[in-house]
Design a protein around this motif. Structure first.
Motif, PDB file in Angstrom:
ATOM      1  N   THR A 264       0.838  -1.174   0.000  1.00  0.00           N
ATOM      2  CA  THR A 264       0.000   0.000   0.000  1.00  0.00           C
ATOM      3  C   THR A 264       0.882   1.235   0.000  1.00  0.00           C
ATOM      4  O   THR A 264       1.751   1.374   0.858  1.00  0.00           O
ATOM      5  CB  THR A 264      -0.896   0.018   1.251  1.00  0.00           C
ATOM      6  N   PRO A 265       0.684   2.149  -0.950  1.00  0.00           N
ATOM      7  CA  PRO A 265       1.505   3.348  -0.966  1.00  0.00           C
ATOM      8  C   PRO A 265       1.218   4.232   0.235  1.00  0.00           C
ATOM      9  O   PRO A 265       0.121   4.212   0.785  1.00  0.00           O
ATOM     10  CB  PRO A 265       1.129   4.034  -2.276  1.00  0.00           C
ATOM     11  N   HIS A 266       2.218   5.013   0.613  1.00  0.00           N
ATOM     12  CA  HIS A 266       2.105   5.929   1.745  1.00  0.00           C
ATOM     13  C   HIS A 266       1.066   7.007   1.457  1.00  0.00           C
ATOM     14  O   HIS A 266       0.349   7.440   2.336  1.00  0.00           O
ATOM     15  CB  HIS A 266       3.469   6.543   2.043  1.00  0.00           C
ATOM     16  N   ASN A 267       0.996   7.432   0.238  1.00  0.00           N
ATOM     17  CA  ASN A 267       0.125   8.522  -0.145  1.00  0.00           C
ATOM     18  C   ASN A 267      -0.551   8.151  -1.451  1.00  0.00           C
ATOM     19  O   ASN A 267       0.108   7.764  -2.388  1.00  0.00           O
ATOM     20  CB  ASN A 267       0.953   9.801  -0.293  1.00  0.00           C
ATOM     21  N   GLU A 268      -1.868   8.267  -1.532  1.00  0.00           N
ATOM     22  CA  GLU A 268      -2.547   7.861  -2.747  1.00  0.00           C
ATOM     23  C   GLU A 268      -2.375   8.858  -3.878  1.00  0.00           C
ATOM     24  O   GLU A 268      -2.602   8.528  -5.031  1.00  0.00           O
ATOM     25  CB  GLU A 268      -4.025   7.600  -2.470  1.00  0.00           C
ATOM     26  N   LEU A 269      -1.989  10.088  -3.608  1.00  0.00           N
ATOM     27  CA  LEU A 269      -1.728  11.080  -4.646  1.00  0.00           C
ATOM     28  C   LEU A 269      -0.246  11.087  -4.998  1.00  0.00           C
ATOM     29  O   LEU A 269       0.598  11.091  -4.117  1.00  0.00           O
ATOM     30  CB  LEU A 269      -2.144  12.474  -4.186  1.00  0.00           C
ATOM     31  N   ARG A 270       0.046  11.114  -6.280  1.00  0.00           N
ATOM     32  CA  ARG A 270       1.429  11.178  -6.727  1.00  0.00           C
ATOM     33  C   ARG A 270       1.760  12.616  -7.104  1.00  0.00           C
ATOM     34  O   ARG A 270       1.078  13.233  -7.919  1.00  0.00           O
ATOM     35  CB  ARG A 270       1.633  10.285  -7.948  1.00  0.00           C
ATOM     36  N   LEU A 271       2.808  13.148  -6.493  1.00  0.00           N
ATOM     37  CA  LEU A 271       3.312  14.461  -6.866  1.00  0.00           C
ATOM     38  C   LEU A 271       3.983  14.320  -8.226  1.00  0.00           C
ATOM     39  O   LEU A 271       4.898  13.514  -8.405  1.00  0.00           O
ATOM     40  CB  LEU A 271       4.313  14.970  -5.829  1.00  0.00           C
ATOM     41  N   LEU A 272       3.501  15.083  -9.191  1.00  0.00           N
ATOM     42  CA  LEU A 272       4.053  14.997 -10.538  1.00  0.00           C
ATOM     43  C   LEU A 272       5.299  15.873 -10.672  1.00  0.00           C
ATOM     44  O   LEU A 272       5.463  16.847  -9.933  1.00  0.00           O
ATOM     45  CB  LEU A 272       2.984  15.407 -11.561  1.00  0.00           C
TER      46      LEU A 272
ATOM     47  N   PRO B 208       1.966  22.804  -7.179  1.00  0.00           N
ATOM     48  CA  PRO B 208       2.244  21.406  -7.520  1.00  0.00           C
ATOM     49  C   PRO B 208       1.049  20.745  -8.193  1.00  0.00           C
ATOM     50  O   PRO B 208      -0.098  21.107  -7.962  1.00  0.00           O
ATOM     51  CB  PRO B 208       2.550  20.753  -6.171  1.00  0.00           C
ATOM     52  N   CYS B 209       1.357  19.771  -9.032  1.00  0.00           N
ATOM     53  CA  CYS B 209       0.332  18.956  -9.697  1.00  0.00           C
ATOM     54  C   CYS B 209       0.380  17.553  -9.109  1.00  0.00           C
ATOM     55  O   CYS B 209       1.460  17.032  -8.827  1.00  0.00           O
ATOM     56  CB  CYS B 209       0.605  18.865 -11.201  1.00  0.00           C
ATOM     57  N   PHE B 210      -0.783  16.958  -8.948  1.00  0.00           N
ATOM     58  CA  PHE B 210      -0.882  15.621  -8.380  1.00  0.00           C
ATOM     59  C   PHE B 210      -1.684  14.723  -9.305  1.00  0.00           C
ATOM     60  O   PHE B 210      -2.545  15.185 -10.050  1.00  0.00           O
ATOM     61  CB  PHE B 210      -1.556  15.669  -7.002  1.00  0.00           C
ATOM     62  N   LEU B 211      -1.402  13.433  -9.228  1.00  0.00           N
ATOM     63  CA  LEU B 211      -2.121  12.424  -9.986  1.00  0.00           C
ATOM     64  C   LEU B 211      -2.725  11.439  -9.003  1.00  0.00           C
ATOM     65  O   LEU B 211      -2.039  10.932  -8.116  1.00  0.00           O
ATOM     66  CB  LEU B 211      -1.164  11.692 -10.938  1.00  0.00           C
ATOM     67  N   SER B 212      -4.012  11.169  -9.169  1.00  0.00           N
ATOM     68  CA  SER B 212      -4.695  10.180  -8.344  1.00  0.00           C
ATOM     69  C   SER B 212      -5.031   8.989  -9.225  1.00  0.00           C
ATOM     70  O   SER B 212      -5.920   9.077 -10.077  1.00  0.00           O
ATOM     71  CB  SER B 212      -5.971  10.782  -7.745  1.00  0.00           C
ATOM     72  N   THR B 213      -4.299   7.898  -9.050  1.00  0.00           N
ATOM     73  CA  THR B 213      -4.551   6.690  -9.824  1.00  0.00           C
ATOM     74  C   THR B 213      -3.937   5.494  -9.120  1.00  0.00           C
ATOM     75  O   THR B 213      -2.963   5.627  -8.383  1.00  0.00           O
ATOM     76  CB  THR B 213      -3.976   6.798 -11.255  1.00  0.00           C
ATOM     77  N   ASP B 214      -4.520   4.340  -9.350  1.00  0.00           N
ATOM     78  CA  ASP B 214      -3.946   3.085  -8.864  1.00  0.00           C
ATOM     79  C   ASP B 214      -3.115   2.419  -9.944  1.00  0.00           C
ATOM     80  O   ASP B 214      -2.446   1.422  -9.691  1.00  0.00           O
ATOM     81  CB  ASP B 214      -5.054   2.119  -8.429  1.00  0.00           C
ATOM     82  N   ASP B 215      -3.160   2.969 -11.161  1.00  0.00           N
ATOM     83  CA  ASP B 215      -2.489   2.369 -12.315  1.00  0.00           C
ATOM     84  C   ASP B 215      -1.104   2.987 -12.502  1.00  0.00           C
ATOM     85  O   ASP B 215      -0.972   4.062 -13.072  1.00  0.00           O
ATOM     86  CB  ASP B 215      -3.342   2.574 -13.567  1.00  0.00           C
ATOM     87  N   THR B 216      -0.077   2.304 -12.019  1.00  0.00           N
ATOM     88  CA  THR B 216       1.281   2.823 -12.157  1.00  0.00           C
ATOM     89  C   THR B 216       1.808   2.683 -13.581  1.00  0.00           C
ATOM     90  O   THR B 216       2.870   3.210 -13.894  1.00  0.00           O
ATOM     91  CB  THR B 216       2.249   2.108 -11.193  1.00  0.00           C
ATOM     92  N   ASN B 217       1.070   1.998 -14.451  1.00  0.00           N
ATOM     93  CA  ASN B 217       1.460   1.867 -15.853  1.00  0.00           C
ATOM     94  C   ASN B 217       0.572   2.686 -16.776  1.00  0.00           C
ATOM     95  O   ASN B 217       0.641   2.527 -17.996  1.00  0.00           O
ATOM     96  CB  ASN B 217       1.447   0.391 -16.282  1.00  0.00           C
ATOM     97  N   GLY B 218      -0.254   3.550 -16.222  1.00  0.00           N
ATOM     98  CA  GLY B 218      -1.111   4.405 -17.032  1.00  0.00           C
ATOM     99  C   GLY B 218      -0.286   5.447 -17.773  1.00  0.00           C
ATOM    100  O   GLY B 218       0.895   5.679 -17.476  1.00  0.00           O
ATOM    101  N   HIS B 219      -0.919   6.091 -18.735  1.00  0.00           N
ATOM    102  CA  HIS B 219      -0.220   7.069 -19.582  1.00  0.00           C
ATOM    103  C   HIS B 219       0.445   8.178 -18.761  1.00  0.00           C
ATOM    104  O   HIS B 219       1.627   8.476 -18.954  1.00  0.00           O
ATOM    105  CB  HIS B 219      -1.186   7.669 -20.610  1.00  0.00           C
ATOM    106  N   LEU B 220      -0.302   8.805 -17.848  1.00  0.00           N
ATOM    107  CA  LEU B 220       0.277   9.897 -17.066  1.00  0.00           C
ATOM    108  C   LEU B 220       1.360   9.410 -16.114  1.00  0.00           C
ATOM    109  O   LEU B 220       2.357  10.107 -15.890  1.00  0.00           O
ATOM    110  CB  LEU B 220      -0.805  10.648 -16.295  1.00  0.00           C
ATOM    111  N   SER B 221       1.198   8.218 -15.553  1.00  0.00           N
ATOM    112  CA  SER B 221       2.239   7.669 -14.678  1.00  0.00           C
ATOM    113  C   SER B 221       3.525   7.434 -15.459  1.00  0.00           C
ATOM    114  O   SER B 221       4.621   7.759 -14.990  1.00  0.00           O
ATOM    115  CB  SER B 221       1.769   6.358 -14.040  1.00  0.00           C
ATOM    116  N   ARG B 222       3.406   6.866 -16.652  1.00  0.00           N
ATOM    117  CA  ARG B 222       4.592   6.636 -17.485  1.00  0.00           C
ATOM    118  C   ARG B 222       5.211   7.949 -17.931  1.00  0.00           C
ATOM    119  O   ARG B 222       6.438   8.093 -17.947  1.00  0.00           O
ATOM    120  CB  ARG B 222       4.239   5.762 -18.704  1.00  0.00           C
TER     121      ARG B 222
END
Length: 115
Positions: A2-10, A19-33
């Motif tokens: 389980t990640p420490h924080n569900e929002l990813r700082l971009l 700051p911009c944040f990404l909320s996703t469970d998909d670490t292989n999604g387009h924005l995550s990549r």
């Protein structure tokens, strides 16, 4: 895990500098990549800039305008690098019980977590 924080700082800021944040469970999604690739580029550029700065500062012949530009570039690279470190730190798994049921203080990470 389980990640420490569900929002990813971009690794970029919004138009207003916030700051911009990404909320996703998909670490292989387009924005995550895209964020992963941007982080890799930022860290690579910071490495190259550090090498360039070391060379320029070691020769002792840089004029004040060159040093000002170098300081500006180094400041931006440091800001980007700190943002990457903060983002990755928030995505580290929280310590949890080990195989024997004891709480671990240091999470075990896969080699891929280190870039």
């Amino acid at each position: 895990m389980t990640p420490h924080n569900e929002l990813r700082l971009l690794p970029w800021s919004g138009l207003d500098g916030k700051p911009c944040f990404l909320s996703t469970d998909d670490t292989n999604g387009h924005l995550s990549r895209l964020a992963d690739n941007t982080e890799a580029i930022q860290l690579g550029l910071a490495t190259q800039l550090l090498e360039h700065a070391s060379e320029d500062l070691s020769n002792g012949e840089a004029d004040p305008e060159e040093l000002r530009a170098l300081a500006t570039d180094l400041t931006e690279a440091l800001r980007d690098t700190l943002r990457v470190a903060e983002s990755r730190g928030h995505r580290l798994p929280l310590p949890g019980p080990d195989a024997h049921g004891n709480d671990t203080e240091v999470p075990m990470l896969p080699a891929a977590a280190f870039g």
